[in-house]
Design an enzyme around this catalytic site. Structure first.
Site, PDB file in Angstrom:
ATOM      1  N   LYS A 109     -30.855 -21.184  -6.589  1.00  0.00           N
ATOM      2  CA  LYS A 109     -30.783 -22.402  -6.676  1.00  0.00           C
ATOM      3  C   LYS A 109     -30.124 -22.885  -5.326  1.00  0.00           C
ATOM      4  O   LYS A 109     -29.674 -22.174  -4.277  1.00  0.00           O
ATOM      5  CB  LYS A 109     -28.652 -22.157  -7.325  1.00  0.00           C
ATOM      6  CG  LYS A 109     -27.993 -23.760  -6.679  1.00  0.00           C
ATOM      7  CD  LYS A 109     -26.257 -23.140  -7.867  1.00  0.00           C
ATOM      8  CE  LYS A 109     -25.730 -24.942  -7.755  1.00  0.00           C
ATOM      9  NZ  LYS A 109     -26.036 -25.487  -6.582  1.00  0.00           N
ATOM     10  N   ARG A 137     -24.158 -32.545 -19.672  1.00  0.00           N
ATOM     11  CA  ARG A 137     -23.776 -31.054 -18.838  1.00  0.00           C
ATOM     12  C   ARG A 137     -23.486 -30.259 -19.692  1.00  0.00           C
ATOM     13  O   ARG A 137     -22.397 -29.736 -20.108  1.00  0.00           O
ATOM     14  CB  ARG A 137     -22.423 -31.899 -17.864  1.00  0.00           C
ATOM     15  CG  ARG A 137     -21.766 -30.668 -16.724  1.00  0.00           C
ATOM     16  CD  ARG A 137     -21.268 -31.092 -15.666  1.00  0.00           C
ATOM     17  NE  ARG A 137     -21.441 -31.834 -15.212  1.00  0.00           N
ATOM     18  CZ  ARG A 137     -22.193 -31.546 -13.706  1.00  0.00           C
ATOM     19  NH1 ARG A 137     -22.124 -30.400 -13.252  1.00  0.00           N
ATOM     20  NH2 ARG A 137     -22.279 -32.704 -13.286  1.00  0.00           N
TER      21      ARG A 137
END
Lengths: 247, 590
Positions: free
Chosen positions: B280, B450
């Protein structure tokens, strides 16, 4: 084909009169004159301009139409001193306008005329009153009105043989009275209309203070303002739609 | 369509509270919209431009107030409009409360042109207004807007003001528009709406509902791919489901980014078995569109970069543009992050990338100060192939084919082993990255969602305050530091202070911090064997973890999963650290 030489001040006067209403316009390059007709985005104010071939030092054109961004062109013209000559030449291939001012040369990209708002028709109006006055007289009336209001009333008092420029604010009022003697020429008739100062102020800006302005006026009708520039060979007519007088 | 007809329907839609009935009214509006369908489908959402287009009207509230004031008549000021706004609370109501039209137009006297306001006319005027730029453009915008208001009835003025300020307030969201498009133009959805009204039996209702859902999904997919409600509505009407299925991504038109929710490694392993793990990056999300370097006008850049909000940020990031032009030779759409890096290519904090992102001025100067690089992790389109429906692993393979030779592709680890994930995360954190992403390897790319298919690993479920009772010397670059710390819980009511081990903490610590900790703990070393040291208990760490599990490895009988160093608890001593009893209780509660 278009190739012309014109004095900087004449070109600037011409451009200024149009740029107070629109950002972009079509210029018609007629054989005997250069002509512009445009209406503001709200369709309230219109300009109709012609500049005779004789107003130029030299003029050759064959009836084409070009689209220009006025503020761009004004900026370029602003580079010249008022006595300078500006040479304009259209390159047909690149569709760009070559502008030369005392050794400075500028190539202006043109706008597709079809992308510019359609030119308006000129309303055929029969307006009963005609007032001819000096630019600075009108300027004085507009300045005074602007102090109290955002609107201006133009009217003729037939009995008093006078033309009035009036404004009514929330608290204060002004009026400018011009009698036949004060005016260059006066045709009396029933005339009384209200106009937005936003527009009239802009139009007034473009009118040279020493110009003779002809006002054609009716009752609840658009006003026509006519003046000349470029030694009488440039002609501008503004037309402005009225506001409804509430009471 | 006359603008008045549109606003009358907008009033009806606003007045209807029930969702289904609201959708039906929007459906009827779309069915009646004719040539104006695409504009109407945008207008109901308060949009003039499609969602992929970052063009805005660029009209501030104050310009809008001024236009209303001018149209409202003699000696009304913008301040008076604002006063009324303070009183009434909403600009649409304010606009509707004035009496416009006092200014007559030249058209009434024969200049030609204008008649009643139409949807098309309003759309054209607003678009022209958005295009106005340069000196005097604010005045022109004001003139245009004034001209529109001046021709408005109160009902029209209400919606014009709202449209200008991009807020329709009629309770029509993206879902309503999607459903209404399906109901208006796709037979399956329309039938279902009809069945709903009739007294059909349960089976028919269920079957109809399923067909409706499928039709809505078809619309949804086309919306995701094109990001253009107007266009999708027109395609649905003119070409039906076949047309919608054929809608493709277009290079240069951003798609909504797929988003992640927070989740744990254990959630991911449970749900998917295999997990795709990626670094990430601590950067700014960017979508890269490249047309493959085809015929372009001189000076036209063929790379466009869009932010997560689909803003065009191309000009701010020239080195990313150059990188893509250099490395890629086919049309692509990539998803990734831009990160700020130091001279060694190590990531810099997020604040650094913010100094570059969206920058409009001094790009060249800032380029010298902050170096940015692309880290791509997904690939939505390659050379004519839309990849949205492909799996994460397939898309990553395509990405590796494109950019595998560069540093710009994130490594993807496919594993079902928690330990491996742990090691991967440790490495990512060590390298200065933000953490790891967990992805369902089989999941398609769902724009704007999402969903549960992408998880940002939630670093800590809980934290415990544990005593450091041992450590290990590091390796390589960290050989002179204590690198791994053995943490323990206190046994309550023990005569002497007694501690039981619970896990090893090695992640979440920077090199600087390791140096500090080593200096602090070195005096406490009581025994050493090989790289292992025993420490006198003096120091308490706050330790984050995902789960406590039973384990024979440590003396407590428990082990922390994914333990991570959070902070030294300067305010705590070994006597006030968490107890084994608390650990047991937490383990019970899981």
């Amino acid at each position: 084909m278009f190739k012309a030489i014109v004095s900087a001040s004449t070109l600037r006067d011409a451009l200024d009169s149009v740029s107070v209403l629109v950002e972009e316009c079509k210029i018609r390059l007629n054989e005997d004159e250069l002509a512009i007709r445009a209406v503001d985005p709200a369709n309230v104010g219109m300009v109709d301009l012609s500049l005779e071939a004789a107003a130029f030092e030299s003029y050759e054109a064959d009836g084409g139409v070009i689209g220009v961004n006025l503020s761009r062109l004004e900026d370029i013209a602003g580079m010249a001193n008022s006595g300078d000559l500006i040479q304009l030449e259209l390159n047909e291939e690149t569709r760009k306008l070559h502008i030369q001012i005392e050794g400075l040369s500028y190539t202006l990209a043109l706008i597709d005329p079809d992308s510019i708002r359609q030119e308006p028709d000129i309303p055929d109006l029969d307006l009963p009153a005609e007032i001819v006055l000096e630019g600075n007289q009108m300027d004085r009336g507009i300045k005074a009105a602007d102090m109290v209001s955002d609107h201006i009333r133009l009217r003729v008092d037939e009995e008093a043989e006078a033309f009035y420029i009036e404004a009514e604010g929330d608290t204060d009022d002004v009026d400018l009275k011009l009698t036949r003697e004060d005016l260059i020429d006066f045709t009396s008739g029933p005339a009384d209309s209200l106009f937005s100062l936003d527009y009239l102020k802009d139009m007034n800006k473009a009118i040279p203070s020493d110009a003779e302005v002809t006002i054609e006026l009716g009752a609840e009708f658009p006003v026509k303002l006519h003046y000349e520039f470029g030694e009488g060979m440039g002609h501008v007519t503004y037309m402005l739609a009225p506001r409804i007088q509430s009471d | 369509m006359e603008f008045a007809a549109f606003t009358a329907r907008a009033d009806d839609i606003d007045a209807e509270a029930a969702d289904l009935a609201k959708t039906a009214l929007v459906r009827d509006l779309f069915a009646a919209a004719g040539d104006d369908l695409s504009v109407v489908a945008r207008f109901v959402q308060g949009r003039v431009f499609p969602a992929w287009d970052s063009t805005t009207l660029d009209i501030g509230p104050s310009l809008c107030y001024e236009a209303i004031a001018r149209a409202a008549g003699q000696n009304v000021t913008a301040a008076a409009v604002e006063d009324r706004l303070a009183e009434m609370g909403e600009i649409g109501d304010v606009a509707a409360s004035f009496d416009f039209g006092g200014q007559r137009g030249l058209a009434a006297f024969g200049s030609g042109g204008q008649s009643n306001l139409t949807v098309e006319g309003v759309d054209e005027a607003l678009r022209a207004l958005a295009a106005a730029s340069g000196s005097g453009s604010q005045d022109r915008k004001l003139d245009t807007l004034f001209g529109l208001f001046n021709r408005c009835s109160p009902a029209e003025a209400r919606y014009l003001a709202r449209l200008v300020l991009a807020e329709m307030r009629i309770g029509v969201g993206e879902g309503t528009v999607r459903d209404a498009i399906a109901e208006a133009f796709l037979a399956d959805a329309a039938d279902a709406a009809a069945v709903r009204d009739d007294d059909a039996d349960d089976e028919q209702v269920t079957a109809a509902r399923e067909r409706r859902d499928t039709a809505i999904e078809t619309v949804e997919r086309a919306l995701q791919v094109s990001n253009d409600y107007g266009r999708v509505a027109v395609i649905a009407r003119d070409e039906g489901e076949t047309g919608l299925d054929a809608v493709q991504l277009e290079v240069g038109r951003p798609v909504q980014a797929m988003l992640a929710q927070a989740g744990t490694v254990l959630d991911a392993l449970d749900a998917w078995g295999d997990v795709a793990v990626e670094t990430k990056f601590d950067g700014a999300r960017v979508q890269v569109h490249y047309d493959g370097g085809s015929e372009n006008g001189e000076g036209d850049t063929d790379v466009s970069l869009f932010s997560r909000n689909m803003e065009d940020v191309t000009d701010a990031l020239p080195e990313v543009v150059e990188f893509v032009e250099r490395e890629v030779d086919v049309p692509v759409i990539l998803d990734g992050e831009v990160v700020a890096v130091d001279d060694d290519g190590s990531p810099l904090p997020f604040q650094e990338i913010l100094r570059r992102f969206r920058r409009k001025h001094d790009v060249d100067r800032m380029r010298d100060e902050v170096t940015v690089e692309l880290r791509a992790f997904d690939c939505l389109h390659v050379d004519g192939d839309d990849l949205l429906a492909e799996s994460v692993t397939d898309r990553h393979d395509r990405l590796t084919d494109l950019l595998g030779e560069t540093d710009a592709v994130s490594n993807l680890l496919l594993t079902e082993d928690a330990e491996e994930i742990e090691a991967y995360e440790a490495e990512a954190l060590d390298a200065g990255h933000e953490g790891i992403m967990l992805k369902n390897p089989d999941a398609p790319y769902s724009p704007g969602k999402r969903g549960k298919n992408w998880l940002k690993r939630k670093p800590d479920v809980e934290t415990l305050d544990l005593v450091v009772t041992g450590a290990e010397w590091g390796e390589g670059r960290r050989a002179t530091f204590l690198g791994t710390f053995l943490v323990s819980a206190r046994v309550e009511e023990s005569e002497d202070a007694e501690f039981r081990t619970l896990g090893k903490v090695a992640t979440g610590i920077t090199d600087e911090r390791l140096a500090e900790l080593t200096e602090r703990l070195e005096p406490d070393i009581v025994a050493e064997s090989g790289t292992q040291v025993d420490l006198r208990p003096t120091t308490v760490f706050e330790v984050g973890y995902e789960e406590i599990q039973q384990s024979p490895t440590y003396s407590s009988g428990y082990a922390l999963r994914f333990p991570r160093f959070v902070e030294v608890r300067e305010d705590k001593t070994p006597e006030t650290a968490d107890t084994l009893e608390r650990v047991e209780r937490l383990a019970e509660q899981q």
